[in-house]
Enzyme design. Structure first.
Site, PDB file in Angstrom:
ATOM      1  N   SER A  40      41.054  26.370  38.338  1.00 34.01           N
ATOM      2  CA  SER A  40      39.948  25.990  37.477  1.00 34.01           C
ATOM      3  C   SER A  40      38.747  26.927  37.615  1.00 34.01           C
ATOM      4  CB  SER A  40      39.573  24.531  37.771  1.00 34.01           C
ATOM      5  OG  SER A  40      38.618  24.044  36.878  1.00 34.01           O
TER       6      SER A  40
ATOM      7  N   ASP B  99      38.260  40.880  34.554  1.00 32.87           N
ATOM      8  CA  ASP B  99      38.229  41.362  33.166  1.00 32.87           C
ATOM      9  C   ASP B  99      37.024  42.249  32.877  1.00 32.87           C
ATOM     10  OD1 ASP B  99      40.483  39.873  32.875  1.00 32.87           O
ATOM     11  OD2 ASP B  99      39.810  38.767  31.109  1.00 32.87           O
TER      12      ASP B  99
ATOM     13  N   LYS C 187      45.153  27.038  35.738  1.00 28.45           N
ATOM     14  CA  LYS C 187      44.536  25.912  35.033  1.00 28.45           C
ATOM     15  C   LYS C 187      43.432  26.441  34.112  1.00 28.45           C
ATOM     16  CE  LYS C 187      41.600  22.454  34.374  1.00 28.45           C
ATOM     17  NZ  LYS C 187      40.168  22.574  33.988  1.00 28.45           N
TER      18      LYS C 187
END
Length: 529
Positions: free
Chosen positions: A299, A310, A324
């Site tokens: 999460s 990223d 998740k």
């Protein structure tokens, strides 16, 4: 409770499932009036409950029927939409808020007394001078050693409104008379940053065990302290962190990235997209960061790891995370209970969803750890299955994948030996905590007199203490053996002792010695110098 070897991976899988504490502060602008208007479907359920209440032949607790109905509905949604009954909701709120009101001690009944395991750092008891090993005999004149005192009544006696006075009478080892402490109940911190110290002269270490309301502020404080100590690199440990509030995760990411960088975006069922960007003034924008993750990182932990990966900031080290990518919102049901409902999906800055499939049901979903254990993924990076259709590229051209967790840039295998897995299970059970308390009780005056430096130098866990712990566990139906991992037992026993005498930071410092993932991070930093 003898644990068979073949069930250990399954127990860990269930532990992961139970540990995924999920939350979100995002509000998608629902109109409560529109949500709760009457309709035929709701009226049908209400009539059924009324018929059972008034017409059914036997007396039925319709509250339990409602709970079963709610759970049945949620079971048909996704694995993370859950019902939280009233007796669990308040405790969960405290944990995620980051504090509670009380006197601030951890304790347990011991030899017909209430024994203080530890006075919580920053709480009113610690400020008043109460110590581990003290016995709480009276609170506001109430004898706490009687059998009539239940856990609920004890909680109501010790907890209360902030700034209300309380008188505590303590029996302290080595002191003849009872000691009296008069102070006021206050907010007691529940820290989510449980470790913060220097690994090398320029590499700092911070461990976050969940993302609560207070996490970002705790993190900033730790980060500033480490920078002042010379840290130009940070190892951010998110291993075994099940998640929490998205806003806290965003705050942590913001300290590492320059202004106006995408952290994540969410999309709900209407297609509404909400982007989250960084602000200016991050504390560690110029520094290097290593993010430590494993199969229990979920999460909000994955949001942090995915956002930094990223944006080509830092290096992800460890093993593939849980997977998740759903956003939950807690909704009060009006009777002290709540529902945590999935309201959106989140995506990392490159556009990837890291949510693993759940179409085969909760059993398959939460036993994914067992699948990773059996297919060798925990031991070899080559066993991680990726799909070319879910391939993405970062701004600097690094290939990343969606579809089931964050894949680390640097893989570090897990020791899946049965004994190590079994020991980790026992550590989570709390038996070592109680055993160590009894060890400290043998010479409480001596142990309480030690500084951390003296403790590290003077206290030695002998082979006999290891054998005593094994006997202690076996008496409680936990089957252990020492064999080749005796040194591992000694490390955790001493670290647990340090936590009770000092704090969580002392525990983390000791268990992290020779930790394979941390050693890999240190090795990576040395290669660059």
């Amino acid at each position: 409770m003898k644990i068979q070897r073949k069930y250990i991976p399954l127990l860990f899988g269930l532990g992961i499932a139970l540990g995924i504490l999920l939350g979100s502060l995002l509000d998608f602008g629902y109109n409560d009036t529109a949500l709760f208007t009457s309709n035929a479907k709701k009226d049908k359920l209400n009539k059924l409950i009324d018929y059972i209440d008034y017409e059914y032949v036997d007396v039925i607790n319709t509250d339990s029927i409602v709970d079963v109905t709610v759970n049945g509905i949620l079971d048909n949604l996704d694995p993370h939409s859950t019902y939280i009954p009233p007796d669990e909701y308040s405790a969960m709120e405290e944990n995620m808020k980051g504090d509670f009101v009380g006197i601030g001690v951890s304790f347990y009944p011991y030899n017909d007394s209430l024994a203080v395991i530890q006075a919580i750092k920053g709480g009113p008891s610690a400020r008043a001078g109460i110590k581990g090993g003290d016995r709480i005999v009276y609170a506001d004149g109430i004898n706490l050693s009687t059998k009539e005192i239940t856990d609920d009544s004890l909680s109501s006696i010790l907890k209360g409104k902030a700034r209300t006075p309380i008188e505590i009478k303590i029996k302290r080892p080595g002191v003849k008379d009872l000691l009296t402490f008069n102070f006021k109940r206050d907010h007691v911190p529940i820290f989510s940053v449980v470790g913060s110290y220097m690994l090398t002269n320029n590499l700092g270490y911070i461990k976050i065990n969940r993302f609560a309301e207070s996490t970002h502020e705790e993190f900033k404080k730790a980060l500033i302290d480490l920078k002042n100590k010379g840290a130009t690199k940070i190892a951010l440990d998110l291993r075994d962190n099940p998640g929490g509030y998205i806003s806290s995760a965003e705050g942590v990411v913001d300290e590492f990235l320059e202004e106006d960088k995408l952290i994540l975006f969410t999309k709900n069922k209407t297609g509404n997209i909400s982007n989250s960007y960084t602000d200016d003034g991050g504390i560690f924008e110029e520094g290097e960061v290593f993010i430590l993750i494993n199969e229990n990182s979920a999460s909000a932990s994955e949001i942090v790891a995915g956002a930094l990966q990223d944006n080509d900031k830092g290096v992800i080290v460890g093993r593939r995370s849980f997977g998740k990518g759903l956003v939950q919102r807690e909704m009060d049901l009006g009777d002290g209970s709540a529902v945590r409902l999935t309201i959106a999906r989140y995506y990392t800055p490159t556009g990837r969803s890291i949510q693993k499939p759940y179409e085969l049901g909760d059993k398959d979903y939460f036993e994914d750890y067992l699948n990773r254990y059996e297919n060798g993924e925990l031991r070899s990076v080559d066993s991680i299955k990726v799909a070319d259709s879910l391939k993405f590229r970062t701004p600097k051209g690094k290939i990343v994948y969606g579809g089931g967790g964050i894949i680390p840039d640097i893989f570090v295998p897990k020791n899946t030996d049965y004994e190590v897995e079994h020991l980790n299970y026992v550590l989570r059970s709390g038996y070592m905590r109680l055993f160590i308390f009894e060890q400290l009780e043998k010479d409480r005056t001596y142990y309480n007199s030690l500084s951390m430096e003296q403790f590290q130098e003077e206290v030695v866990i002998s082979d006999q203490v290891v054998e005593d712990f094994i006997s202690f566990a076996q008496f409680r139906q936990i089957n252990l053996k020492a064999s080749k991992y005796k040194d591992l037992y000694k490390k955790y026993l001493k670290a647990t002792m340090a936590r009770q005498l000092f704090d969580n930071n002392a525990f983390e410092m000791m268990v992290n010695k020779e930790d394979a993932v941390i050693q890999k991070v240190i090795e990576l930093t040395l290669e660059k110098e």
